[in-house]
Design an enzyme around this catalytic site. Structure first.
Site: not given
Lengths: 375, 75
Positions: A78, B13-15
């Site tokens: 992220s 996986a994130c995001p």
């Protein structure tokens, strides 16, 4: 422009050198509030990545123009996602390689000082979690105290120095992190020592660490002298090394003292804790340099990145050593306790050898701050 | 539990689990329910925090054999 990657080691240097750093932490609010990268000159902005999926325009005016911006998330994905969007918006940003996971695992070796006859004392600062471990080196041999599960860091460091690890100690059965002691001992053929009073339930062989059971490494002059100092656990043992250093385990920290409740017996052990801190340690030389197994706040770090202070200075300045009234002391260490560390029961069982979680699970069990102290 | 839409985010996986969930939920009507399957451990706290911040309701979540399932009702 391209986004840059910063490693946990590079961020550690910035924290120790007190460099300006602006962290955009994109984890959810709960995780951020529980545990984050801290430092004297570190500023934070917490905006979860899921609030930035449609774009970063809304936060651009909250980002400084004159400071390095580091985007941080749990594992990395992220933060790359957000750093790329910042880059597209014309903002230079870096991301933390491996995220908070690698921050939690990074160990920074720092030399504390020299020993008699050419030996050296090293402290391994696990900056993200506040754990401290030690390597004592003398004449081609090394001893390790309170090793973390990142065992290759210690064995690699010993290889670089060209020394053989001959003794591995744990000052107590840890509740906040998984010990690497047993694995290092198995890999290197070193002796593994544990205080027997903490080892009642362990499932493996160990050497009983007891008072005055001195161990010598390398030169016969480097003397490791165990000192029974219960209170955090019933078996907690300190070491006086080379008559110069006091490895205090989780009994005494720089700005706080050990908590007596992690094995579930705060009321019973508070007396032991008092006895250790107010009597047994008082008999030691004020000149000993205290090297604890933890730090809690960045203020406890010295300018060179070590966590160390003279015992005499702690007697003068550490609040936990200056509570005259026994009842008040009892109250402080039984009523004023921070939350218990994440997964501490499972961590204890792992350190006893009762359960064998895989690496991913071990990593997850250790996430978060250590919380082994009362202030 | 009945869902109007099932999203498979396993292995991501994130995001990505949330990016995909957001995309799907934008196509849905208020009151409809999306069922999400994910394997990323971070998805649990993130999905509930995300749902909360968007006013959506996390109706239920389960974990079975390493697969997390979530049911979210669109606001």
């Amino acid at each position: 422009m391209a986004i840059t990657e910063l490693t946990a080691k590079e961020v550690t240097k910035k924290v120790i050198n007190k460099e300006d750093l602006f962290i955009l932490d994109v984890r959810n609010e709960g995780d951020f509030n529980d545990w984050k990268i801290e430092g004297d000159k570190v500023q934070h902005l917490n905006v979860p990545y899921f609030d930035l999926i449609d774009g970063v325009e809304g936060i651009l005016d909250k980002l400084p123009e004159d400071k390095e911006i580091l985007v941080v998330c749990a594992k990395e994905g992220s933060s790359v996602f957000v750093a790329e969007m910042l880059d597209e918006a014309g903002v230079d940003a870096a991301y933390l390689k491996g995220g908070m996971k690698s921050w939690s695992e990074h160990l920074e070796p720092v030399k504390v000082g020299d020993l008699k006859d050419g030996g050296e004392m090293y402290q391994f600062v696990r900056i993200g979690k506040g754990c401290l471990s030690y390597m004592v080196v003398s004449n081609g041999e090394a001893a390790i105290v309170d090793a973390t599960r990142m065992t290759d860091v210690y064995t690699g460091f010993a290889d670089e120095l060209g020394v053989k690890i001959t003794h591995v100690f744990d000052t107590h059965l840890h509740a906040d992190h998984i010990s690497g002691g047993r694995i290092i001992a198995e890999e290197t053929g070193a002796k593994y020592w544990l205080p027997p009073k903490d080892a009642g339930e362990v499932t493996f062989e160990y050497n009983a660490l007891e008072d005055a059971n001195d161990v010598k490494i390398g030169n016969t002059t480097i003397n490791i002298h165990p000192l029974y100092s219960p209170g955090h656990t019933i078996g907690s043992t300190s070491f006086v090394i080379d008559e110069k250093y006091l490895l205090s385990g989780d009994i005494l920290f720089i700005d706080s003292i050990g908590r007596p409740d992690l094995a579930g017996l705060a009321e019973d052990w508070v007396g032991d804790l008092r006895e250790t801190l107010y009597n047994r340690y008082r008999e030691l030389s004020d000149e000993l340099v205290v090297l604890p197994a933890h730090f809690m706040i960045m203020d406890e770090l010295n300018d060179d990145g070590t966590v160390a202070a003279k015992l005499g200075d702690l007697f003068a300045e550490n609040h936990g050593l200056n509570i005259e009234d026994e009842e008040e002391f009892r109250k402080m260490v039984t009523e004023n306790l921070p939350p218990q560390p994440h997964a501490y029961q499972e961590i204890r069982e792992t350190n006893m050898g009762k359960i064998n979680p895989d690496e991913e699970k071990q990593r997850e069990m250790e996430i978060g701050p250590n919380r082994c102290a009362v202030r | 539990m009945n869902a109007d839409k099932v999203l498979d985010a396993k292995g991501l996986a994130c995001p990505m689990p949330i990016v995909k969930t957001k995309k799907e939920i934008e196509k849905m009507e208020s009151g409809q329910v999306i069922e999400i399957h994910a394997t990323d451990k971070g998805a649990k706290s993130d999905l509930s925090a995300w749902a909360k911040s968007g006013g959506h309701e996390l109706l239920q979540d389960t974990e079975e054999d390493g697969v997390f399932k979530f049911w979210i009702k669109k606001a």
